[in-house]
Design a protein around this motif. Structure first.
Motif, mmCIF file in Angstrom:
data_model
loop_
_atom_site.group_PDB
_atom_site.id
_atom_site.type_symbol
_atom_site.label_atom_id
_atom_site.label_comp_id
_atom_site.label_asym_id
_atom_site.label_seq_id
_atom_site.Cartn_x
_atom_site.Cartn_y
_atom_site.Cartn_z
ATOM 1 N N GLU A 5 4.365 51.701 32.403
ATOM 2 C CA GLU A 5 4.374 52.324 31.074
ATOM 3 C C GLU A 5 5.714 52.172 30.363
ATOM 4 N N THR A 6 6.769 51.955 31.123
ATOM 5 C CA THR A 6 8.087 51.819 30.493
ATOM 6 C C THR A 6 8.304 50.443 29.872
ATOM 7 N N ALA A 7 7.403 49.493 30.124
ATOM 8 C CA ALA A 7 7.547 48.155 29.539
ATOM 9 C C ALA A 7 7.569 48.298 28.019
ATOM 10 N N ASN A 8 8.446 47.543 27.358
ATOM 11 C CA ASN A 8 8.546 47.778 25.914
ATOM 12 C C ASN A 8 7.734 46.812 25.056
ATOM 13 N N GLN A 9 6.816 46.111 25.690
ATOM 14 C CA GLN A 9 5.830 45.366 24.899
ATOM 15 C C GLN A 9 4.456 45.747 25.420
ATOM 16 N N ASP A 10 3.515 45.932 24.510
ATOM 17 C CA ASP A 10 2.189 46.382 24.912
ATOM 18 C C ASP A 10 1.552 45.480 25.954
ATOM 19 N N TYR A 20 -5.204 37.888 33.234
ATOM 20 C CA TYR A 20 -4.123 38.500 32.474
ATOM 21 C C TYR A 20 -3.837 37.694 31.198
ATOM 22 N N GLU A 21 -3.799 36.368 31.335
ATOM 23 C CA GLU A 21 -3.513 35.530 30.165
ATOM 24 C C GLU A 21 -4.589 35.689 29.088
ATOM 25 N N ARG A 22 -5.846 35.801 29.541
ATOM 26 C CA ARG A 22 -6.939 35.969 28.579
ATOM 27 C C ARG A 22 -6.779 37.295 27.828
ATOM 28 N N TYR A 23 -6.383 38.315 28.569
ATOM 29 C CA TYR A 23 -6.165 39.640 27.983
ATOM 30 C C TYR A 23 -5.060 39.585 26.921
ATOM 31 N N VAL A 24 -3.983 38.875 27.246
ATOM 32 C CA VAL A 24 -2.868 38.777 26.295
ATOM 33 C C VAL A 24 -3.317 38.051 25.029
ATOM 34 N N GLN A 82 -3.355 39.543 21.273
ATOM 35 C CA GLN A 82 -2.613 38.930 20.172
ATOM 36 C C GLN A 82 -3.543 38.620 19.004
ATOM 37 N N ARG A 83 -4.755 38.139 19.349
ATOM 38 C CA ARG A 83 -5.728 37.819 18.298
ATOM 39 C C ARG A 83 -6.082 39.093 17.528
ATOM 40 N N ALA A 84 -6.257 40.180 18.235
ATOM 41 C CA ALA A 84 -6.640 41.438 17.604
ATOM 42 C C ALA A 84 -5.548 41.946 16.648
ATOM 43 N N GLN A 85 -4.306 41.599 16.970
ATOM 44 C CA GLN A 85 -3.192 42.081 16.149
ATOM 45 C C GLN A 85 -3.009 41.284 14.868
ATOM 46 N N GLN A 86 -3.568 40.058 14.860
ATOM 47 C CA GLN A 86 -3.359 39.201 13.684
ATOM 48 C C GLN A 86 -4.198 39.626 12.479
#
Ligand code: GDP
Length: 457
Positions: free
Chosen positions: A400-405, A445-449, A453-457
């Motif tokens: 949870e402390t990671a600073n990127q989602d 994991y890569e697919r999730y990322v 990213q697509r969802a954020q665009q």
């Protein structure tokens, strides 16, 4: 001091089973264990401790006319029970592989698959002798089981149609081995198992061909590995931790494969730990009682000493921080400090680079942790924390402390989510990925990322 030569004795070769998922590794190990147990010999013990010892007597009992036990002076075969190539490439002994020989299981209908190729690469790189188990011959249309017959004769007894279908599949595998740079043939045509890979058609389901496989492994070890099997049986024991387990009445224990020397009750040992090497004194050496599995009891027998190669459970204080894949060394004729340094040096070979930001990685053994780290480095995924062991509440807190989602993620290879971490995970903004195949874990994991990213665009 008098000059004396050590009494060299031959130890049991250590065998690992690897191959693509679903090609039958677990079934083959179960069949080998099961038939050894039903052979009913006192030595044929199902160990419950990550390794199964199949003495020569048992092998010759199963193999009948295939084997003349007087041709052998190696004591038998020790199978590492955890299948999969992480059990091979990530369990080490002095920097090399813990296993001396490998069985590569290939589904005779399916031929080579991605993990078969990976396994072949590992075997080539480490120069490990291996045999191919061409599994599931019983699925050949029209297959007629021939109980107790050697596989060659069993194949001859099939209908013309079954014979030609099986031949076609077997030659496909032999061709694929040749494409991978190995000359291979059906095992009864192989003279020199160092130059040629023996292919043993078999069925883990019916048991056909399994005695043939054991015979080939025995022959290969006897002819080509005798020198490597010569050890000083009185030397300080060396082993590798397979698993750290809580055992009622004993606390944390380590299931260990001893590959050199002897370990005695009361010995001081150094065991690789999560922070520092653990120095402790053996309270008990435990082996399951003979045929314990048949009685479905979980009973252990205390033994005074155990010589290589064998599996044993070590009970000693302070083992809760021990790591699967880490070395175990007996302190004898040397100082504790010296042995601690040796263990540190061995652990230093396994390096995982971590960054200030990234994902949390948990794996079942040190070696698999390293393999995960390598795969993630190739995929350019940074690692915040990497540790051996099941997924605990603090792993979730760290993730949870990671600073990127996208980095608020835990990648677990061959580990479980601890029960007391379940609710933490539900309440946290952390995504958990679990798999028993490294490349699938990284792909997931890569697919999730990408999706994120697509969802954020
Ligand atoms: P692993 O993933 O390599 O450990 O494969 P498993 O041992 O779990 O086997 C995968 C599936 O294939 C299971 O459903 C087994 O019952 C089946 N299987 C394994 N060996 C044989 C075999 O020799 N014959 C047949 N017919 N099925 C088999």
């Amino acid at each position: 001091m008098t000059d004396h030569t050590h009494a060299d004795t031959l130890r049991t070769p250590i065998v690992a089973v690897l191959g693509h998922v679903d090609h039958g590794k677990t079934s083959l190990l179960d069949t080998i264990r099961g038939s050894a147990v039903s052979e009913g010999e006192a030595g044929a013990i199902t160990q419950h401790i990550g390794a199964t010892d199949i003495p020569l007597d048992t092998i010759s009992g199963m193999a009948g006319e295939l084997i003349d036990p007087s041709d052998f002076d190696l004591p038998g075969l020790l199978f590492i029970d955890t299948p999969g190539h992480h059990s091979f490439s990530t369990l080490r002994a002095r920097g090399g592989a813990l296993a001396d020989i490998a069985v590569l299981v290939v589904d005779v209908n399916d031929g080579f698959q991605p993990q078969t190729e990976e396994a072949i690469d590992i075997l080539r790189r480490t120069g490990t002798p291996f045999v191919v188990a061409a599994n599931k011959v019983d699925t050949t249309p029209g297959w007629n089981p021939q109980d107790g017959e050697p596989i060659q004769r069993s194949m001859e007894a099939q209908s013309e149609r079954a014979k030609s279908m099986l031949d076609e599949n077997l030659y496909e595998i032999i061709g694929q081995l040749s494409d991978a740079g190995f000359s291979a043939d059906l095992y009864w045509r192989v003279q020199d198992f160092q130059k040629n890979i023996g292919v043993v058609p078999l069925s883990a389901l019916t048991g056909e061909g399994v005695p043939d496989l054991l015979t080939v492994l025995m022959g290969l070890s006897q002819r080509f590995m005798k020198e490597e099997m010569a050890i000083d049986v009185t030397g300080p024991g060396e082993g590798t931790v397979l698993e750290v387990k809580d055992e009622r009445g004993f606390g944390a224990t380590v299931d260990t494969v001893v590959y050199d020397g002897v370990i005695r009750n009361g010995d001081t040992v150094v065991v690789g730990g999560q922070d520092e090497p653990i120095v402790t004194e053996i309270r008990a050496l435990l082996r399951p009682r003979p045929l314990a599995e048949i009685r479905t009891e979980k009973e252990f027998e205390k033994v005074g000493e155990i010589g290589a190669a064998a599996g044993v459970k070590i009970a000693a204080p302070d083992l809760d921080q021990a790591m699967a894949g880490a070395p175990v060394r007996v302190v004898r004729d040397r100082t504790v400090d010296r042995v601690v340094e040796e263990v540190k040096a061995e652990l230093a070979e396994i390096e995982v680079e971590t960054a200030d930001n990234g994902v949390v990685v948990k794996a079942d053994t040190l070696g698999s942790l390293e393999a995960m780290a390598n795969a993630l480095r190739e995929a350019e995924v940074p690692i915040l924390r990497a540790e051996v062991g099941d997924i605990a509440p603090r792993d979730i807190a760290v993730a949870e402390t990671a600073n990127q989602d996208e980095h608020k993620a835990i990648l677990g290879f061959n580990v479980d989510l601890l029960q007391n971490a379940e609710s933490d995970l539900e309440n946290a903004d952390v995504k958990l990925f679990k798999n028993e195949v490294i490349y699938q874990l990284v792909e997931d994991y890569e697919r999730y990322v990408e999706e994120k990213q697509r969802a954020q665009q």
